[in-house]
Motif scaffolding. Structure first.
Motif: not given
Length: 398
Positions: A64-67, A287-291, A347-353
């Protein structure tokens, strides 16, 4: 006679290689995949130099990721006397400091720290502030060649007693990542900084940021009693005999990080939110929570040198037991070229991180982005086990 033996040996080797090749063509290697505890149809994969690559689409659909992959341009080696690296920052990591060497502890003596500060100046290193570092990372700000950021972890009172006077003497600054709950008196242990001490030091250029409120400890993660870092793992709830849900985990760490930054803002007037992970451990969810709270800069304990793309910052341990200040400077002069120092290749962008890759990197095959699984797991903290003997791969978010 000798020539005949050589020819025979050569033919034998060639035949063996051809047999292996034909066997692989007829019976290709197969792996089974278990994702979140369930059997998954195996994707097309590629083995390259012992690294297993799988399609990005497989990871997106199964987890369930966006890469997205963003390779970085290769930079030329800086030239010029006394220039070891350019547009990069070496971040040094300390914990406690004391008048004497403390064997077996994450501590540095005042005399060693003084010598380090002397040698940094003598060897053309330039200590920058956290504001300079953040502007470089987030706003394209300029930094000097051989830039160095000094960081201390855990908010020990020894920073005020022993490090602060030396930093003032040399005209240098440092950042301390404080366990905010300990400052508020809710966490036992070695004496911690007070808000008054931090306010005093902030006037001289020191800065203080988030090392969580009360998540710098280990938690039980299963009924067997296994212990892992609180910020990075789901917690076992013994009264209910279950593991907390992902949403409960999100709520727990969201409340902790938010409370810590609110206290730092209230007591010190902080306007930036920067987080240092306890034990250097984190999860993609953390990371998602912090962002979502506006935290865009992070620090770990991973060794390396930071480019402007490394929002999850590497650090070098500057208080390694038995290492002399001279040896530390020699390590720093080698910059990112030292084998132990990671340097980001993309950089691997995973869920915009943005997650840095410093080892094997993704590559295209048949118009499909192929992701190296070990590097993916290291960057995203997705749990992975790979058994080459059983030809089995397991993947899980926690």
């Amino acid at each position: 006679m000798k020539s005949s033996k050589v020819k025979l040996l050569t033919l034998t080797v060639i035949s063996a290689v051809l047999l292996v090749f034909l066997y692989r063509m007829i019976f290709p290697i197969q792996y089974s995949f278990l994702v979140e505890g369930k059997e998954s149809p195996p994707p097309k994969f590629q083995l390259s130099h012992g690294e297993l690559f799988v399609p990005a689409s497989f990871l997106e659909n199964s987890l369930g990721l966006k890469i997205k992959w963003d390779p970085l341009p290769q930079e030329s080696t800086p030239t010029g006397k006394g220039i070891y690296y350019r547009d990069k920052v070496l971040t040094l990591m300390y914990h406690a400091i004391s008048p004497e060497v403390q064997k077996g502890a994450s501590s540095i003596s005042t005399s060693e720290f003084r010598t380090q500060l002397e040698l940094l100046k003598k060897n053309n290193f330039h200590i920058i502030t956290m504001d300079q570092y953040a502007d470089f990372m987030l706003k394209g700000g300029k930094i000097p060649d051989n830039a160095v950021l000094l960081t201390f972890d855990d908010g020990y009172e020894s920073f005020y007693t022993y490090a602060y006077p030396l930093l003032k003497e040399f005209g240098d600054t440092a950042t301390n990542f404080v366990i905010v709950g300990a400052v508020d008196g809710h966490v036992p242990g070695l004496p911690k900084l007070t808000w008054d001490q931090m306010r005093e030091m902030k006037k001289s250029g020191m800065s203080f940021y988030n090392h969580t409120y009360d998540a710098h400890h280990m938690i039980t993660v299963n009924s067997e009693g296994d212990q892992k870092p609180a910020l990075a793992h789901l917690q076992f709830l013994p009264k209910e005999n279950r593991v907390e849900t992902v949403q409960e985990y999100r709520n727990r760490i969201d409340a902790d990080l938010r409370h810590a930054d609110n206290r730092l803002q209230t007591e010190l007037g902080n306007t930036r939110n920067i987080l240092c992970f306890p034990y250097g451990k984190y999860s993609l969810t953390a990371l998602e929570v912090a962002q979502s709270q506006g935290i865009n800069l992070f620090f770990t304990i991973g060794k390396g040198i930071n480019t402007k793309f490394d929002r999850i910052g590497y650090r070098l341990d500057a208080s390694k037991a038995g290492e002399t200040p001279e040896h530390l400077i020699a390590r720093m002069k080698r910059g990112g070229k030292e084998s132990e120092n990671a340097e980001t290749k993309g950089l691997l962008m995973v869920n915009d991180i943005p997650l840095p890759f410093s080892g094997s990197v993704p590559k295209m095959k048949d118009n499909e982005l192929m992701i190296p699984l070990r590097e993916f797991s290291a960057a995203t903290k997705v749990n992975m086990t790979l058994s080459n003997r059983d030809r089995k791969v397991t993947l899980s978010m926690f």
